[in-house]
Design an enzyme around this catalytic site. Structure first.
Site, PDB file in Angstrom:
ATOM      1  N   ASP A  49       0.884  -1.314   0.210  1.00  0.00           N
ATOM      2  CA  ASP A  49       0.004  -0.149   0.026  1.00  0.00           C
ATOM      3  C   ASP A  49       0.708   1.267   0.096  1.00  0.00           C
ATOM      4  O   ASP A  49       1.670   1.599   0.957  1.00  0.00           O
ATOM      5  CB  ASP A  49      -0.901   0.018   1.265  1.00  0.00           C
ATOM      6  CG  ASP A  49      -1.822   1.387   1.391  1.00  0.00           C
ATOM      7  OD1 ASP A  49      -2.807   1.094   0.568  1.00  0.00           O
ATOM      8  OD2 ASP A  49      -1.420   2.354   1.687  1.00  0.00           O
ATOM      9  N   TYR A  54       3.150   9.644  -0.559  1.00  0.00           N
ATOM     10  CA  TYR A  54       4.138   8.968   0.114  1.00  0.00           C
ATOM     11  C   TYR A  54       5.721   9.684  -0.295  1.00  0.00           C
ATOM     12  O   TYR A  54       6.733   9.145   0.110  1.00  0.00           O
ATOM     13  CB  TYR A  54       3.956   7.728   0.593  1.00  0.00           C
ATOM     14  CG  TYR A  54       2.717   7.193   1.272  1.00  0.00           C
ATOM     15  CD1 TYR A  54       1.920   8.225   1.659  1.00  0.00           C
ATOM     16  CD2 TYR A  54       2.189   5.798   1.325  1.00  0.00           C
ATOM     17  CE1 TYR A  54       0.636   7.833   2.522  1.00  0.00           C
ATOM     18  CE2 TYR A  54       1.121   5.514   1.861  1.00  0.00           C
ATOM     19  CZ  TYR A  54       0.283   6.485   2.518  1.00  0.00           C
ATOM     20  OH  TYR A  54      -0.662   6.100   2.991  1.00  0.00           O
ATOM     21  N   LYS A  79      -2.712   6.059  -4.343  1.00  0.00           N
ATOM     22  CA  LYS A  79      -3.778   6.848  -4.131  1.00  0.00           C
ATOM     23  C   LYS A  79      -3.517   8.275  -4.689  1.00  0.00           C
ATOM     24  O   LYS A  79      -2.493   8.695  -4.795  1.00  0.00           O
ATOM     25  CB  LYS A  79      -4.078   6.898  -2.373  1.00  0.00           C
ATOM     26  CG  LYS A  79      -3.922   5.809  -1.871  1.00  0.00           C
ATOM     27  CD  LYS A  79      -4.037   6.077  -0.044  1.00  0.00           C
ATOM     28  CE  LYS A  79      -3.849   4.648   0.502  1.00  0.00           C
ATOM     29  NZ  LYS A  79      -2.235   4.624   0.794  1.00  0.00           N
ATOM     30  N   HIS A 112      -7.735   9.345  -1.862  1.00  0.00           N
ATOM     31  CA  HIS A 112      -7.027   9.518  -0.421  1.00  0.00           C
ATOM     32  C   HIS A 112      -7.886  10.025   0.605  1.00  0.00           C
ATOM     33  O   HIS A 112      -7.867   9.684   1.683  1.00  0.00           O
ATOM     34  CB  HIS A 112      -5.706  10.307  -0.673  1.00  0.00           C
ATOM     35  CG  HIS A 112      -4.685   9.717   0.175  1.00  0.00           C
ATOM     36  ND1 HIS A 112      -3.257   9.716  -0.081  1.00  0.00           N
ATOM     37  CD2 HIS A 112      -4.687   9.390   1.627  1.00  0.00           C
ATOM     38  CE1 HIS A 112      -2.722   9.242   1.038  1.00  0.00           C
ATOM     39  NE2 HIS A 112      -3.545   9.048   2.137  1.00  0.00           N
TER      40      HIS A 112
HETATM   41  N1  LIG Z   1      -5.259   6.149   3.587  1.00  0.00           N
HETATM   42  C1  LIG Z   1      -4.702   7.043   4.687  1.00  0.00           C
HETATM   43  O1  LIG Z   1      -5.242   8.102   4.721  1.00  0.00           O
HETATM   44  C2  LIG Z   1      -3.755   6.500   5.372  1.00  0.00           C
HETATM   45  C3  LIG Z   1      -3.383   7.070   6.501  1.00  0.00           C
HETATM   46  C4  LIG Z   1      -2.343   6.562   7.364  1.00  0.00           C
HETATM   47  C5  LIG Z   1      -1.740   5.303   6.881  1.00  0.00           C
HETATM   48  N2  LIG Z   1      -2.088   4.662   5.797  1.00  0.00           N
HETATM   49  C6  LIG Z   1      -1.587   3.359   5.101  1.00  0.00           C
HETATM   50  O2  LIG Z   1      -1.564   2.383   6.414  1.00  0.00           O
HETATM   51  C7  LIG Z   1      -0.310   2.044   6.660  1.00  0.00           C
HETATM   52  C8  LIG Z   1      -0.276   1.509   8.230  1.00  0.00           C
HETATM   53  O3  LIG Z   1      -0.557   2.672   8.980  1.00  0.00           O
HETATM   54  P1  LIG Z   1       0.482   3.733   9.755  1.00  0.00           P
HETATM   55  O4  LIG Z   1       1.821   3.535   9.195  1.00  0.00           O
HETATM   56  O5  LIG Z   1      -0.022   4.899   9.954  1.00  0.00           O
HETATM   57  O6  LIG Z   1       0.600   2.850  11.091  1.00  0.00           O
HETATM   58  P2  LIG Z   1       0.573   1.355  11.812  1.00  0.00           P
HETATM   59  O7  LIG Z   1       0.881   0.351  10.473  1.00  0.00           O
HETATM   60  O8  LIG Z   1      -0.452   1.201  12.750  1.00  0.00           O
HETATM   61  O9  LIG Z   1       2.098   1.610  12.679  1.00  0.00           O
HETATM   62  C9  LIG Z   1       3.202   1.934  12.050  1.00  0.00           C
HETATM   63  C10 LIG Z   1       4.405   1.803  13.501  1.00  0.00           C
HETATM   64  O10 LIG Z   1       4.271   0.723  14.010  1.00  0.00           O
HETATM   65  C11 LIG Z   1       5.645   0.257  14.308  1.00  0.00           C
HETATM   66  N3  LIG Z   1       5.749  -1.301  14.135  1.00  0.00           N
HETATM   67  C12 LIG Z   1       5.290  -1.913  13.045  1.00  0.00           C
HETATM   68  N4  LIG Z   1       5.171  -3.406  13.353  1.00  0.00           N
HETATM   69  C13 LIG Z   1       5.496  -3.571  14.637  1.00  0.00           C
HETATM   70  C14 LIG Z   1       5.899  -4.532  15.432  1.00  0.00           C
HETATM   71  N5  LIG Z   1       5.258  -5.575  15.322  1.00  0.00           N
HETATM   72  N6  LIG Z   1       5.981  -4.153  16.895  1.00  0.00           N
HETATM   73  C15 LIG Z   1       6.256  -2.834  17.208  1.00  0.00           C
HETATM   74  N7  LIG Z   1       6.101  -1.845  16.562  1.00  0.00           N
HETATM   75  C16 LIG Z   1       5.837  -1.994  15.210  1.00  0.00           C
HETATM   76  C17 LIG Z   1       6.400   0.604  13.014  1.00  0.00           C
HETATM   77  O11 LIG Z   1       7.700   0.831  13.208  1.00  0.00           O
HETATM   78  P3  LIG Z   1       9.005   0.338  12.250  1.00  0.00           P
HETATM   79  O12 LIG Z   1       8.834   0.653  10.970  1.00  0.00           O
HETATM   80  O13 LIG Z   1      10.286   0.697  12.943  1.00  0.00           O
HETATM   81  O14 LIG Z   1       8.499  -1.187  12.549  1.00  0.00           O
HETATM   82  C18 LIG Z   1       5.540   2.120  12.927  1.00  0.00           C
HETATM   83  O15 LIG Z   1       6.269   2.930  13.797  1.00  0.00           O
HETATM   84  C19 LIG Z   1       0.710   3.202   6.151  1.00  0.00           C
HETATM   85  O16 LIG Z   1       2.014   2.768   6.160  1.00  0.00           O
HETATM   86  C20 LIG Z   1       0.022   3.536   4.933  1.00  0.00           C
HETATM   87  O17 LIG Z   1       0.226   2.752   3.775  1.00  0.00           O
HETATM   88  C21 LIG Z   1      -3.169   5.249   5.061  1.00  0.00           C
END
Ligand SMILES: NC(=O)c1ccc[n+]([C@@H]2O[C@H](COP(=O)([O-])OP(=O)(O)OC[C@H]3O[C@@H](n4cnc5c(N)ncnc54)[C@H](OP(=O)(O)O)[C@@H]3O)[C@@H](O)[C@H]2O)c1
Length: 275
Positions: A49, A54, A79, A112
């Protein structure tokens, strides 16, 4: 329900979308994103994704090509950013994303954010892009029930997916039920609460009982709800850890406990105020 790392949701136009994907928001400049995608493919992920916002579509596309995995076995979402709304801009933005990715098509192209006034015209362009074969499925992101109702009243083409913030701490059951009743697949972003709730005592105690980590419990919770989930990590060990969620199931009792943690807790923008 039994699932594997390649289990896929069938979208409303018949195409299959793997339930687990790698999110690459803030996966890092330079080789950071490329390495993360490569580790994910090695771990067995087949779904990535990204977004034009990004700034790493190019790295994602390069990792896809370098993997030598047949293109049709990989599912890529990107997106359309807010400044690209409007019919003509949407067409141009998609072409730009395809150029950056350097791939022949996008699997899922999402709006988005529900930008005021322009979003329905943008949706018309998304439909044209899909007809043209530029993307296999189209959907939206950050749409509330109100935004979805507006779109459905205006267009006969139902979004295949709504990608929203979703976790046990933001269990948007009404939105999930609404999407399900209209054939829209819900997809959870920030499923790990950006790491902020991994030490919550209810999560850590359930995790200890299953011999799993907090992150694995939160990912499995989405899967148990038939939600597509895209945890982000740029770290090899955690990318593997987040995929190791297919050898256990959460009991009904523990699912209810996890559901009850909802506190409408967001770590990203709240779209409910988007006019
Ligand atoms: N459509 C939208 O508006 C929107 C908004 C936000 C996000 N997104 C998408 O959703 C994806 C995921 O959401 P997100 O990046 O906001 O947050 P998330 O997946 O909830 O959390 C990511 C964070 O958690 C850490 N992490 C990952 N696996 C872990 C584990 N097993 N143990 C401990 N910590 C861990 C990562 O650090 P490390 O990298 O150091 O492991 C990072 O700091 C994004 O990358 C993006 O593709 C979309």
């Amino acid at each position: 329900m039994k699932k594997t790392l390649t289990s896929a949701a069938r979208l409303n136009n018949g195409i299959e979308m793997p339930y687990l994907g790698l999110g690459v928001y803030l996966a890092g400049p330079g080789s950071g994103t490329e390495n993360a995608v490569q580790y994910a493919f090695e771990a067995g992920y087949r779904h990535i994704d990204t977004a034009s916002l990004y700034g790493n579509e190019r790295e994602v596309g390069r990792a896809v090509r370098n993997s030598r995995i047949p293109r049709e076995e990989i599912f890529i979402t990107t997106k359309l950013w807010n400044s690209d709304h409007g019919y003509n801009r949407t067409i141009t933005a998609c072409e730009e994303s395809l150029r950056e990715l350097n791939l022949p098509y996008i699997d899922l192209y999402l709006i988005h954010w529900p930008v005021e006034n322009l979003r329905n015209e943008t949706w018309e362009a998304m439909i044209a892009l899909q007809k043209d074969g530029k993307c296999r499925a189209i959907g939206v992101s950050n749409y509330t029930i109100r935004h979805l109702e507006e779109l459905l009243a205006d267009s006969p083409v139902v979004p295949a997916v709504n990608q929203v913030e979703f976790s046990p701490f933001l269990y948007q059951k009404d939105l999930l039920d609404f999407c399900r009743s209209h054939g829209i697949q819900l997809e959870a972003y920030s499923p790990l609460t950006r790491g902020k709730k991994l030490n919550h005592p209810a999560i850590t105690s359930i995790a200890a009982r299953y011999g799993k980590t907090s992150a694995q419990i939160m990912i499995r919770w989405s899967l148990e709800h038939e939600i597509v989930v895209i945890p982000k990590s740029a770290n090899k060990r955690r990318i593997y850890e987040n995929a190791d969620v297919f050898d256990f199931e959460i009991t009904h009792e523990d699912l209810a406990l996890l559901d009850s943690l909802n506190k409408d807790c967001r770590f990203d923008w709240d779209p409910s105020g988007a006019p």
